[in-house]
Design a protein around this motif. Structure first.
Motif, PDB file in Angstrom:
ATOM      1  N   GLY A  54     -18.475   7.201  -3.434  1.00  0.00           N
ATOM      2  CA  GLY A  54     -17.325   6.762  -4.196  1.00  0.00           C
ATOM      3  C   GLY A  54     -16.027   6.955  -3.428  1.00  0.00           C
ATOM      4  N   ARG A  55     -15.207   5.927  -3.387  1.00  0.00           N
ATOM      5  CA  ARG A  55     -13.929   5.997  -2.670  1.00  0.00           C
ATOM      6  C   ARG A  55     -13.049   4.853  -3.148  1.00  0.00           C
ATOM      7  NH1 ARG A  55     -18.156   3.929   0.143  1.00  0.00           N
ATOM      8  NH2 ARG A  55     -17.840   2.279   1.699  1.00  0.00           N
ATOM      9  N   ALA A  56     -11.756   5.143  -3.322  1.00  0.00           N
ATOM     10  CA  ALA A  56     -10.864   4.122  -3.859  1.00  0.00           C
ATOM     11  C   ALA A  56      -9.428   4.401  -3.464  1.00  0.00           C
ATOM     12  CB  ALA A  56     -10.979   4.072  -5.388  1.00  0.00           C
ATOM     13  N   LEU A  57      -8.636   3.342  -3.461  1.00  0.00           N
ATOM     14  CA  LEU A  57      -7.184   3.424  -3.381  1.00  0.00           C
ATOM     15  C   LEU A  57      -6.616   2.975  -4.719  1.00  0.00           C
ATOM     16  CD1 LEU A  57      -6.420   1.819   0.118  1.00  0.00           C
ATOM     17  CD2 LEU A  57      -6.422   4.248  -0.462  1.00  0.00           C
ATOM     18  N   VAL A  58      -5.633   3.698  -5.207  1.00  0.00           N
ATOM     19  CA  VAL A  58      -4.962   3.371  -6.462  1.00  0.00           C
ATOM     20  C   VAL A  58      -3.499   3.100  -6.145  1.00  0.00           C
ATOM     21  CG1 VAL A  58      -4.345   4.164  -8.763  1.00  0.00           C
ATOM     22  CG2 VAL A  58      -6.538   4.834  -7.756  1.00  0.00           C
ATOM     23  N   ALA A  59      -3.048   1.872  -6.417  1.00  0.00           N
ATOM     24  CA  ALA A  59      -1.670   1.470  -6.124  1.00  0.00           C
ATOM     25  C   ALA A  59      -0.961   1.123  -7.420  1.00  0.00           C
ATOM     26  CB  ALA A  59      -1.657   0.263  -5.183  1.00  0.00           C
ATOM     27  N   GLU A  60       0.170   1.769  -7.661  1.00  0.00           N
ATOM     28  CA  GLU A  60       0.974   1.494  -8.857  1.00  0.00           C
ATOM     29  C   GLU A  60       2.007   0.425  -8.522  1.00  0.00           C
ATOM     30  OE1 GLU A  60       4.180   3.698 -11.835  1.00  0.00           O
ATOM     31  OE2 GLU A  60       3.091   4.887 -10.344  1.00  0.00           O
ATOM     32  N   LEU A  61       1.815  -0.779  -9.051  1.00  0.00           N
ATOM     33  CA  LEU A  61       2.752  -1.875  -8.820  1.00  0.00           C
ATOM     34  C   LEU A  61       3.972  -1.758  -9.720  1.00  0.00           C
ATOM     35  CD1 LEU A  61       0.266  -4.894  -8.638  1.00  0.00           C
ATOM     36  CD2 LEU A  61       1.065  -3.440  -6.784  1.00  0.00           C
TER      37      LEU A  61
END
Length: 522
Positions: free
Chosen positions: A442-449
Motif C-alpha cells: 500500500g502506498r499513496a500520495l494525497v494532494a489537497e486541491l
C-alpha cells in the motif's frame, strides 16, 4: 578531441530549451528543464556500465521500466588517459544513444573519489605518489585515497573536469540531454579518519580557520579544542569539501549545469566510525552544515539512502531537506524502494529519485519481477509529475505508506481528515481498521486541491474522509468522484465513480489509480 556526427550536434525540438537549473523560491526548490518543472525518475547504471556497448544494451529495458533519466559515470581514467590528453568519445556516444531513446542524463564524475577511494584516477596519477600524494593513516602508511591537502591532486582533477564540462557544452549545450552533474562520488576517505601526513598533522595542530569558526559559530582554538571527538572528521570534511567545491567551481565556469555531491551515509553503520564504516570527510548529516558553507558551487548535497527501516530512511530525507539544500536522492536501494519514492516526492519535495544498479533490475528488455512495483510506480506517477512538482512545497501534498504493523495513515487537511487504510477493512471496538497486505504494497500520495477537493494517487489502499474534529458537521459525502489521469499537465476524467465504488470510500487497486474527489460535510 573527437566530435560526433550531426546527430549529436544538431538541435532538436524536444531538447531545444533554456539552461537546466534549480530554482529556489521562498517555499521550495524546483529543477527546471526546458523551462518547465522536471522531476527525475531515474536509475543509476552499474559502476562499469558507463561505456557505449553496455549502456546501449540497457536502453530497451530502461524504456520498459518507464524511467525518464539515467545516471551514468564519466571516468577520469578514460577522459585523460595521459596527462593533458583528453578523449571524450566514450561519453559522447552515451549522449547520442540516450538522446536517440529520449532519455535525459545525469553525468557522474568519477574523479579523485569513488566510494571513498581513488580507484578511477588515471594510471599516471596512481603511479606517481610523490607528485600526487596519498593520505597516510595513523600508522603513517599510505592508503588508497588521494589527499585533499595537495594542490597537485586538486588542480589535476579540476583541470580534467573543466575540460569535460567545456566539451559537454560544445556537444550538448543546445539540447541539454545532460541535465545535472554529480561532482565526485561519495567523497572522503575510507581506511583512515583523516590525513596523518606531516603537513596534515601541522595543520591539525594549528588554529581552526576563521571561515570554519564563522560558519559553525565556534570560538577559536585548535581542531581538537574546538571539535573534541569529531575533530578529525571535521578537519577531513573541511579539506574534502573545499576540494570538491574547487572542482565544481572550475566546471561551472565552463558550463553551469546544476551540480551536486552525493554522500555515503554514516547512519546505522556498525560503530559509525569515520574512515571505517563510511568515508570520513563526506557530507554526512553531522558534517552537512560545514559542507554547505564550504561548497557554494554545489546546488545540493545529496544522500545515497540505503537505510532499510522507514523511520531512519525518512529521517535522512528530512535531514537533507533543508532551507539551504534541495533534496535529491541520487542513489537508493533495498526492498522498499517502490514505497520510499512516495515519501521522497510527497513529504520531502524531492527533485528526483534514482535506485542504483539498473543492470541488475533488467532481464534483457524486460523488468525483473522484483522491480515491477517500481515500474508500476513510474507508469502511474509519470503523467502526474507536473502536478506533483506544483504541489511540492505547498504543505498540501502528503505520502501515506504501509509499513509493518502500520496499516493506516491519517492525513490532516484544511477541512477534512483523510484516512488511508491498507489491507482488508477489519471491524473492531472503536471502528474499522486496516490490516496488512501480503507484501506491504500500500502506498499513496494525497494532494489537497482545495479544502473540499483532493487527488489521491496510489496502490493497494482505501481512502475515507471525515470533517475535522470539532467541526459542526460530523460526516462527509462525495459530491463527485472521478477516475482519471493527467494529460499535458491537465486533469482528464476517464469516468465517474459511484455506488459500490464509493459506498465504503475510495479504493485504489493493486494496479494503481488516480482518483479526484469533491466533498461536502453534513
Amino acid at each position: 578531441m573527437k566530435l560526433l556526427p550531426c546527430l549529436l550536434l544538431a538541435s532538436t525540438a524536444m531538447f531545444a530549451s533554456s539552461m537546466p537549473q534549480i530554482v529556489h523560491t521562498a517555499d521550495k526548490y524546483t529543477l527546471m528543464v526546458d523551462g518547465k518543472p522536471y522531476i527525475v525518475l531515474g536509475a543509476q547504471v552499474d559502476n562499469s556500465s558507463g561505456w557505449p556497448a553496455p549502456f546501449e544494451a540497457l536502453l530497451p529495458g530502461a524504456t520498459a521500466m518507464g524511467l525518464n533519466t539515467l545516471e551514468v559515470p564519466a571516468y577520469w581514467e578514460d577522459i585523460e588517459p595521459r596527462e593533458g590528453e583528453f578523449h571524450f568519445d566514450t561519453f559522447d556516444k552515451i549522449i547520442e544513444s540516450a538522446r536517440a531513446h529520449n532519455f535525459r542524463l545525469v553525468l557522474l564524475w568519477f574523479g579523485t573519489w569513488k566510494n571513498g577511494a581513488m580507484d578511477y584516477a588515471p594510471a599516471w596519477v596512481k603511479a606517481d605518489p610523490v607528485r600526487f600524494p596519498r593520505m597516510l593513516d595513523q600508522g603513517h602508511s599510505p592508503v588508497r585515497v588521494l589527499t585533499p591537502l595537495s594542490d597537485h591532486n586538486r588542480v589535476a582533477d579540476r583541470t580534467a573536469f573543466a575540460a569535460l564540462m567545456k566539451h559537454l557544452k560544445q556537444v550538448d549545450g543546445d539540447q541539454h540531454t545532460v541535465i545535472m552533474v554529480q561532482v565526485e562520488n561519495e567523497s572522503g576517505s575510507l581506511f583512515t579518519d583523516r590525513d596523518h601526513s606531516p603537513d596534515a598533522e601541522a595543520k591539525f595542530a594549528a588554529q581552526v580557520p576563521a571561515e570554519v569558526l564563522t560558519a559553525l559559530h565556534k570560538k577559536p582554538g585548535t581542531w581538537t579544542e574546538v571539535f573534541g571527538a569529531e575533530a578529525s572528521e571535521t578537519f577531513a570534511a573541511y579539506y574534502v569539501s573545499r576540494y570538491v567545491n574547487s572542482v565544481a567551481e572550475a566546471g561551472k565556469k565552463e558550463y553551469p549545469l546544476p551540480f551536486y555531491a552525493n554522500v555515503w551515509l554514516r547512519e546505522m553503520k556498525n560503530f559509525m566510525r569515520p574512515g571505517e564504516a563510511y568515508p570520513s570527510g563526506g557530507g554526512t548529516l553531522n558534517m552537512l552544515p560545514l559542507w554547505k558553507a564550504m561548497t557554494p558551487s554545489l546546488d545540493a548535497v545529496a544522500p545515497d539512502n540505503y537505510l532499510l527501516d522507514y523511520v531512519n530512511y525518512r529521517a535522512i530525507l528530512a535531514g537533507y531537506h533543508r532551507a539551504d539544500n534541495p533534496l535529491l536522492v541520487p542513489e537508493t536501494g533495498g526492498p522498499r524502494f517502490a514505497s520510499n519514492i512516495f515519501y521522497a516526492l510527497g513529504d520531502y519535495d524531492a527533485l528526483g529519485y534514482a535506485p542504483f544498479g539498473l543492470d541488475k533490475m533488467l532481464d534483457g528488455a524486460k523488468v525483473k519481477e522484483a522491480v515491477q512495483p517500481l515500474a508500476d510506480d513510474l507508469r502511474l506517477l509519470t503523467p502526474a509529475l507536473p502536478f506533483i512538482a506544483t504541489m511540492q512545497g505547498t504543505g498540501k501534498l502528503h505520502a501515506a505508506v504501509e509499513e509493518q504493523y502500520l496499516t493506516e495513515h491519517l492525513v490532516r487537511s484544511s477541512r477534512f481528515d483523510v484516512l488511508i487504510q491498507f489491507g482488508n477493512p477489519h471491524p473492531e471496538y472503536g471502528g474499522i481498521f486496516g490490516t496488512q497486505t501480503p507484501k506491504m504494497s500500500g502506498r499513496a500520495l494525497v494532494a489537497e486541491l482545495a479544502p473540499d477537493e483532493f487527488i489521491i494517487i496510489g496502490f493497494d489502499a482505501r481512502a475515507d474522509f471525515r470533517p475535522l474534529v470539532g467541526a459542526k458537521d460530523q460526516s462527509a459525502q462525495f459530491l463527485r468522484a472521478e477516475e482519471g489521469t493527467f494529460v499535458d499537465g491537465q486533469w482528464k476524467t476517464t469516468h465517474l465513480l459511484n455506488g459500490d465504488e464509493t459506498f465504503f470510500g475510495i479504493r485504489l487497486p493493486a494496479e494503481g489509480k488516480m482518483i479526484r474527489v469533491k466533498l461536502m460535510s453534513y
